[in-house]
Design a protein around this motif. Structure first.
Motif, PDB file in Angstrom:
ATOM      1  N   PRO A  62       0.579  -1.369  -0.097  1.00 30.97           N
ATOM      2  CA  PRO A  62      -0.055   0.008   0.018  1.00 30.97           C
ATOM      3  C   PRO A  62       0.978   1.389   0.272  1.00 30.97           C
ATOM      4  N   VAL A  63       2.021   1.047   0.615  1.00 29.06           N
ATOM      5  CA  VAL A  63       2.820   2.501   0.537  1.00 29.06           C
ATOM      6  C   VAL A  63       3.520   2.638  -0.930  1.00 29.06           C
ATOM      7  N   ALA A  64       3.466   1.754  -1.715  1.00 27.17           N
ATOM      8  CA  ALA A  64       3.951   1.933  -3.024  1.00 27.17           C
ATOM      9  C   ALA A  64       2.790   2.432  -3.906  1.00 27.17           C
ATOM     10  N   THR A  65       1.612   1.836  -3.470  1.00 32.24           N
ATOM     11  CA  THR A  65       0.584   2.428  -4.250  1.00 32.24           C
ATOM     12  C   THR A  65       0.155   3.987  -3.896  1.00 32.24           C
ATOM     13  N   ILE A  66       0.391   4.278  -2.665  1.00 30.81           N
ATOM     14  CA  ILE A  66       0.103   5.496  -2.226  1.00 30.81           C
ATOM     15  C   ILE A  66       1.086   6.471  -3.059  1.00 30.81           C
ATOM     16  N   ARG A  67       2.489   6.191  -3.164  1.00 32.91           N
ATOM     17  CA  ARG A  67       3.441   7.205  -3.853  1.00 32.91           C
ATOM     18  C   ARG A  67       2.800   7.121  -5.302  1.00 32.91           C
ATOM     19  N   THR A  68       2.569   6.042  -5.976  1.00 35.87           N
ATOM     20  CA  THR A  68       1.775   6.100  -7.102  1.00 35.87           C
ATOM     21  C   THR A  68       0.783   7.278  -7.510  1.00 35.87           C
ATOM     22  N   TYR A  69      -0.233   7.208  -6.590  1.00 35.39           N
ATOM     23  CA  TYR A  69      -1.165   7.991  -6.386  1.00 35.39           C
ATOM     24  C   TYR A  69      -0.832   9.517  -6.089  1.00 35.39           C
ATOM     25  N   ALA A  70       0.238   9.741  -5.190  1.00 39.58           N
ATOM     26  CA  ALA A  70       0.695  11.012  -4.972  1.00 39.58           C
ATOM     27  C   ALA A  70       1.334  11.407  -6.220  1.00 39.58           C
ATOM     28  N   GLU A  71       2.064  10.920  -6.783  1.00 42.95           N
ATOM     29  CA  GLU A  71       2.648  11.165  -8.017  1.00 42.95           C
ATOM     30  C   GLU A  71       1.692  11.511  -9.009  1.00 42.95           C
ATOM     31  N   ASN A  72       0.622  10.747  -9.304  1.00 48.12           N
ATOM     32  CA  ASN A  72      -0.342  11.224 -10.458  1.00 48.12           C
ATOM     33  C   ASN A  72      -1.001  12.390  -9.719  1.00 48.12           C
ATOM     34  N   ALA A  73      -1.154  12.659  -8.328  1.00 45.77           N
ATOM     35  CA  ALA A  73      -2.248  13.868  -8.198  1.00 45.77           C
ATOM     36  C   ALA A  73      -1.093  15.061  -8.319  1.00 45.77           C
TER      37      ALA A  73
ATOM     38  N   ASP B 124      -4.096  21.244 -13.738  1.00 45.69           N
ATOM     39  CA  ASP B 124      -5.474  22.004 -13.230  1.00 45.69           C
ATOM     40  C   ASP B 124      -6.575  20.802 -13.247  1.00 45.69           C
ATOM     41  N   ASP B 125      -6.376  19.626 -13.050  1.00 40.52           N
ATOM     42  CA  ASP B 125      -7.500  18.709 -13.179  1.00 40.52           C
ATOM     43  C   ASP B 125      -7.680  18.235 -11.600  1.00 40.52           C
ATOM     44  N   THR B 126      -8.372  19.133 -10.944  1.00 37.28           N
ATOM     45  CA  THR B 126      -8.559  19.143  -9.586  1.00 37.28           C
ATOM     46  C   THR B 126      -9.553  17.967  -8.969  1.00 37.28           C
ATOM     47  N   ASP B 127     -10.611  17.668  -9.807  1.00 36.21           N
ATOM     48  CA  ASP B 127     -11.344  16.506  -9.683  1.00 36.21           C
ATOM     49  C   ASP B 127     -10.654  15.327  -9.533  1.00 36.21           C
ATOM     50  N   ARG B 128      -9.965  14.834 -10.668  1.00 37.16           N
ATOM     51  CA  ARG B 128      -9.085  13.713 -10.559  1.00 37.16           C
ATOM     52  C   ARG B 128      -8.164  13.621  -9.500  1.00 37.16           C
ATOM     53  N   ALA B 129      -7.342  14.925  -9.169  1.00 37.80           N
ATOM     54  CA  ALA B 129      -6.583  15.101  -8.246  1.00 37.80           C
ATOM     55  C   ALA B 129      -6.909  14.716  -6.830  1.00 37.80           C
ATOM     56  N   ARG B 130      -8.294  15.275  -6.676  1.00 36.79           N
ATOM     57  CA  ARG B 130      -9.011  14.905  -5.441  1.00 36.79           C
ATOM     58  C   ARG B 130      -9.296  13.578  -5.219  1.00 36.79           C
ATOM     59  N   GLY B 131      -9.745  12.883  -6.240  1.00 40.29           N
ATOM     60  CA  GLY B 131      -9.939  11.426  -6.056  1.00 40.29           C
ATOM     61  C   GLY B 131      -8.865  10.703  -5.679  1.00 40.29           C
ATOM     62  N   ASN B 132      -7.439  10.943  -6.257  1.00 41.77           N
ATOM     63  CA  ASN B 132      -6.399  10.360  -5.939  1.00 41.77           C
ATOM     64  C   ASN B 132      -6.441  10.439  -4.580  1.00 41.77           C
ATOM     65  N   LEU B 133      -6.375  11.842  -4.131  1.00 45.11           N
ATOM     66  CA  LEU B 133      -5.986  12.159  -2.617  1.00 45.11           C
ATOM     67  C   LEU B 133      -6.868  11.317  -1.762  1.00 45.11           C
ATOM     68  N   SER B 134      -8.180  11.257  -2.111  1.00 39.90           N
ATOM     69  CA  SER B 134      -9.170  10.609  -1.447  1.00 39.90           C
ATOM     70  C   SER B 134      -8.648   8.942  -1.192  1.00 39.90           C
ATOM     71  N   ALA B 135      -8.140   8.444  -2.545  1.00 36.65           N
ATOM     72  CA  ALA B 135      -7.517   7.003  -2.427  1.00 36.65           C
ATOM     73  C   ALA B 135      -6.705   6.834  -1.543  1.00 36.65           C
ATOM     74  N   ILE B 136      -5.577   8.252  -1.762  1.00 38.29           N
ATOM     75  CA  ILE B 136      -4.396   7.848  -0.561  1.00 38.29           C
ATOM     76  C   ILE B 136      -5.003   7.961   0.770  1.00 38.29           C
ATOM     77  N   VAL B 137      -6.024   8.782   1.018  1.00 38.90           N
ATOM     78  CA  VAL B 137      -6.546   8.687   2.434  1.00 38.90           C
ATOM     79  C   VAL B 137      -6.986   7.330   2.834  1.00 38.90           C
ATOM     80  N   ASP B 138      -7.749   6.566   1.896  1.00 35.36           N
ATOM     81  CA  ASP B 138      -8.206   5.467   2.268  1.00 35.36           C
ATOM     82  C   ASP B 138      -6.832   4.445   2.294  1.00 35.36           C
ATOM     83  N   LEU B 139      -5.965   4.503   1.606  1.00 35.34           N
ATOM     84  CA  LEU B 139      -4.739   3.623   1.545  1.00 35.34           C
ATOM     85  C   LEU B 139      -4.215   3.673   3.040  1.00 35.34           C
ATOM     86  N   THR B 140      -4.107   5.170   3.298  1.00 31.59           N
ATOM     87  CA  THR B 140      -3.325   5.175   4.670  1.00 31.59           C
ATOM     88  C   THR B 140      -4.363   4.767   5.687  1.00 31.59           C
ATOM     89  N   ALA B 141      -5.708   4.774   5.583  1.00 29.85           N
ATOM     90  CA  ALA B 141      -6.260   3.898   6.698  1.00 29.85           C
ATOM     91  C   ALA B 141      -6.065   2.530   6.717  1.00 29.85           C
TER      92      ALA B 141
END
Length: 608
Positions: A403-414, A421-438
């Motif tokens: 999951p740490v590696a996946t978080i890094r991938t989502y963070a780079e994509n965000a 300026d694609d804030t909606d998709r970036a917010r989705g990536n950040l939400s996924a990072i929050v879920d992975l952190t949990a």
């Protein structure tokens, strides 16, 4: 008195005095010998009684531990049966002819054979037996009514019961362990496990002595000597006998007195011979275990020792008297020898003093060596504890790596999406990072509980949800590596299994990660996840077309720190198998349909 007579009397006086002095020593020696025999005899007999009492208590504790271990094993059976789906299904039908009842007959028979239980049976709320481990036999309990039995009445009222009595059908005595089965707020029946103790009684008999288990009334329930069963170690009142006859607890047994008269830790048998009794409480209300040992052999041995010691002392005293007489006769000629002896004694005293000093030095050195040994042993214990902590830490690091590696991938994509300026998709990536952190927090907590061997929640889990979570953790890695992850799923909705979602995801991620690393770099790399659902289980097969498992690793594949990869820790498979075992399932290597390695995880299917 005339002068001649007086002279004769005066001449005899010294001879009489000499005779009197010669008689004093034998008389004193005889008194000493008598006092020793009486005193040592009393001490030896007390020591014999104390030794037998200690041995009787030791045997009583040992036998009690064996009995309580057996009880504890069988007390788990009603708890396990409470979780059997067929138990509930059979009780709800309230019929001994239903398919569920017949399936349950077979399962109960198998369980009774494996555990050594005398009988296991299921009773509906009306007291009607719907299934039993002895179904189909002449003494079968099926279709019989046991609503009048005290253990059934108490289990219905309080939830559980433990009751010793003669079997209503078999006529054999045993302990009935009953547990109420609930379906929500509704009582649907009672499961009963009957335990007989002939095997334990035979073990007690082989150990020697006489071992009894009595209830609060003093009635012998279990005995190493079968003839002592259903006798009484204490008088029963007329009211107690009437109550026992009314309850039919012991059938038509007359409950005669036992051939012992026990008072505290002692007593005597029917022949008047003394006995010693070791008493230990048993983990059942009012039950006690008594270990009775006859004192006659020990007292005879003590008397024999006293006789031997008295004989030896008599010989020594006789030798001492002879030596004293010889020394007195030659006293005048041995003064020089006495002086020489005094000098020799002085010299030996000096030697003994030197030897004593040397002994003190050796004792001090041994004490220092013992302290060094204890310190070394404590260091080894500390190293062992640190090794265990290292194993747990390495396991945590291994399990959260994906999951740490996946978080890094989502963070780079965000970051890239924010640059666009694609804030909606970036917010989705950040939400996924929050879920992975949990998820990482959940995994860490699960692994901490695993290290503490604590209880973990296990219940119905949807396979579909587990596959979604697993794909979230491992999917990007497969795409980045350019490896195809085939999913072969049954038609229709995926089944539900008995597991814990996060820990089942851990198992699948670990197996998929191993498969991915095995095929990475191959031009035809393939990994397949397939699910086969059966009536009572679900099998998940993860296979690859990599190099496979080295034959020399097959026997140690699940041991900690055993790995075929140069950078592997060797912890993942061991943790995965332990998790599957807690779910009531299995994890094992099998032949791969793709030609590489394959692992099959089998889980219990839960009806939905």
């Amino acid at each position: 008195m005339g002068k001649t007579a007086f002279v004769r009397y005066s001449a005899q006086m010294p001879r009489l005095a000499l005779v009197s002095r010669r008689l004093i020593l034998p008389a004193l020696l005889l008194l000493v010998l008598l006092a020793f025999a009486v005193g040592f005899g009393a001490v030896a007999r007390r020591a014999a009684v104390a030794a037998q009492a200690a041995e009787s208590m030791r045997a009583a504790r040992t036998h009690a531990r064996l009995l309580e271990s057996e009880l504890q094993k069988f007390r788990l059976l009603p708890l396990v049966l409470d979780e059997y789906p067929d138990v509930r299904a059979a009780m709800k039908t309230r019929s001994d002819a239903s398919p569920a009842a017949r399936r349950l007959d077979g399962k109960l028979a198998l369980l009774a054979a494996r555990t050594g239980a005398s009988a296991i049976y299921a009773i509906d709320p009306a007291g009607f037996t719907v299934a039993a481990s002895n179904a189909g036999r002449p003494d079968s309990f099926v279709a019989r009514t046991y609503g009048f039995r005290p253990y059934f009445v108490q289990a219905i009222r309080t939830g559980h019961a433990e009751y010793f009595a003669l079997g209503n059908v078999s006529g054999r005595a045993g302990l009935f362990l009953a547990r109420r089965i609930m379906d929500g707020p509704r009582v649907i029946g009672v499961v009963v496990v009957k335990v007989e103790f002939q095997g334990i009684a035979r073990s007690w008999a082989a150990a020697g002595g006489t071992t009894l288990v009595v209830d609060h009334r003093g009635i012998v329930l279990i005995a190493s000597d079968p003839a002592l069963r259903f006798t009484t170690t204490a008088p029963l009142s007329a009211a107690e006998r009437a109550a026992i006859r009314t309850s039919l607890q012991f059938g038509d047994k007359t409950l005669p007195p036992a051939p012992f008269a026990i008072a505290g830790t002692g007593g005597h048998d029917r022949r008047g011979q003394p006995i010693v009794v070791g008493t230990v409480a048993v983990d059942l209300p009012g039950w006690r275990l008594l270990h009775v040992v006859g004192l006659a052999p020990a007292l005879r041995a003590a008397d024999a020792r006293v006789r031997s010691a008295t004989f030896v002392l008599a010989v020594l005293l006789a030798a001492l008297a002879a030596a004293w007489a010889w020394r007195a006769a030659r006293a005048a000629r041995t003064r020089a020898s006495a002086e020489q002896l005094k000098a020799e004694v002085a010299r030996r005293t000096i030697e003994l003093s030197d030897a004593n000093d040397q002994l003190r030095i050796e004792v001090a050195e041994r004490e220092r060596a013992d302290r060094r040994f204890r310190a070394a042993r404590e260091e080894l214990a500390q190293a062992n504890r640190l090794g265990s902590i290292g194993t747990i830490t390495a396991g945590v690091a291994h399990e959260i790596n994906q999951p740490v590696a996946t978080i890094r991938t989502y963070a780079e994509n965000a970051a890239t999406l924010l640059d666009r300026d694609d804030t909606d998709r970036a917010r989705g990536n950040l939400s996924a990072i929050v879920d992975l952190t949990a998820r990482i927090g959940t995994i860490t907590a699960e692994l901490r509980r695993y290290a503490r061997r604590g209880t973990r929640e296990v219940g119905p889990v949807a396979i579909a949800d587990v596959l979604d979570g697993t794909h979230l953790l491992i999917g990007d890695r497969f795409r980045a590596a350019g490896v195809l992850l085939e999913r072969v799923l049954p038609a229709g909705p995926l089944p539900t299994v008995r597991a814990g979602r996060v820990r089942l995801e851990q198992v699948l991620v670990n197996l998929l990660q191993n498969a991915l690393e095995a095929v990475t770099g191959r031009p035809d790399a393939r990994v397949r996840l397939s699910i086969v659902a059966q009536d009572d289980c679900v099998a998940i097969l993860i296979a690859d077309n990599g190099p496979g498992i080295a034959p020399d690793l097959l026997d140690t594949l699940f041991e900690p720190f055993i790995t075929g990869r140069a950078d592997g820790l060797g912890l993942g498979l061991g943790i995965a198998r332990d998790i599957m075992t807690e779910f009531g399932g299995t994890l094992e290597p099998v032949a791969s349909p793709l030609g590489g390695a394959a692992f099959r995880a089998t889980l219990v299917r839960v009806a939905t």
